[in-house]
Design a protein around this motif. Structure first.
Motif, PDB file in Angstrom:
ATOM      1  N   GLY A 189     -36.597  51.945  15.577  1.00 49.68           N
ATOM      2  CA  GLY A 189     -36.048  50.659  16.348  1.00 49.68           C
ATOM      3  C   GLY A 189     -36.377  49.691  16.025  1.00 49.68           C
ATOM      4  N   TRP A 190     -36.681  49.226  14.712  1.00 52.96           N
ATOM      5  CA  TRP A 190     -36.889  47.681  14.489  1.00 52.96           C
ATOM      6  C   TRP A 190     -35.849  46.948  14.143  1.00 52.96           C
ATOM      7  CZ3 TRP A 190     -40.839  49.354   9.806  1.00 52.96           C
ATOM      8  CH2 TRP A 190     -42.041  49.858  10.362  1.00 52.96           C
ATOM      9  N   ILE A 191     -34.497  47.827  14.059  1.00 50.56           N
ATOM     10  CA  ILE A 191     -33.421  47.238  13.759  1.00 50.56           C
ATOM     11  C   ILE A 191     -32.324  48.152  14.437  1.00 50.56           C
ATOM     12  CG2 ILE A 191     -33.704  46.081  11.204  1.00 50.56           C
ATOM     13  CD1 ILE A 191     -32.137  48.558  10.199  1.00 50.56           C
ATOM     14  N   GLN A 192     -31.174  47.385  15.162  1.00 47.25           N
ATOM     15  CA  GLN A 192     -30.264  48.076  15.886  1.00 47.25           C
ATOM     16  C   GLN A 192     -28.776  47.967  15.354  1.00 47.25           C
ATOM     17  OE1 GLN A 192     -30.870  49.978  18.573  1.00 47.25           O
ATOM     18  NE2 GLN A 192     -33.143  49.568  18.181  1.00 47.25           N
ATOM     19  N   PRO A 193     -28.037  48.656  15.369  1.00 45.25           N
ATOM     20  CA  PRO A 193     -26.809  48.579  14.831  1.00 45.25           C
ATOM     21  C   PRO A 193     -26.043  47.994  15.711  1.00 45.25           C
ATOM     22  CG  PRO A 193     -27.035  50.923  15.591  1.00 45.25           C
ATOM     23  CD  PRO A 193     -28.618  50.179  15.786  1.00 45.25           C
ATOM     24  N   ARG A 194     -25.058  47.033  15.332  1.00 46.75           N
ATOM     25  CA  ARG A 194     -24.238  46.258  16.065  1.00 46.75           C
ATOM     26  C   ARG A 194     -22.919  46.555  15.809  1.00 46.75           C
ATOM     27  NH1 ARG A 194     -26.501  40.436  15.692  1.00 46.75           N
ATOM     28  NH2 ARG A 194     -28.287  41.364  14.523  1.00 46.75           N
ATOM     29  N   ALA A 195     -21.805  47.094  16.612  1.00 48.80           N
ATOM     30  CA  ALA A 195     -20.553  47.329  16.514  1.00 48.80           C
ATOM     31  C   ALA A 195     -19.703  46.377  16.856  1.00 48.80           C
ATOM     32  CB  ALA A 195     -20.359  48.662  16.493  1.00 48.80           C
TER      33      ALA A 195
END
Length: 73
Positions: A62-68
């Motif tokens: 959960g340190w980075i989140q995908p952004r679409a």
């Protein structure tokens, strides 16, 4: 987290540049060829695999989140 990715990317490019230098440099006459180019390419592959694993681990923790972003907007 961004600086880790940047350092890894610079390391990948550095190893690729080193392999190119070793490829262009020829050993002196009568000496066997060195394995420096192969080691540099191995380092590049290992850093790339480690970076990919780090990205997957960071996403899983959960340190980075995908952004679409939608393409139509």
């Amino acid at each position: 987290m961004n600086w880790i990715f940047l350092v890894a990317f610079v390391g990948i490019l550095g190893a690729l540049a080193a392999a190119g230098v070793f490829m262009l440099r020829r050993p002196p006459q009568g000496h066997p060829p060195t394995k420096a180019m192969a080691r540099a390419l191995l380092a590049r592959v290992l850093i790339s695999i480690a970076l990919f694993a780090l990205i997957l681990l960071a996403w899983k923790l959960g340190w980075i989140q995908p952004r679409a972003n939608p393409l139509g907007r």
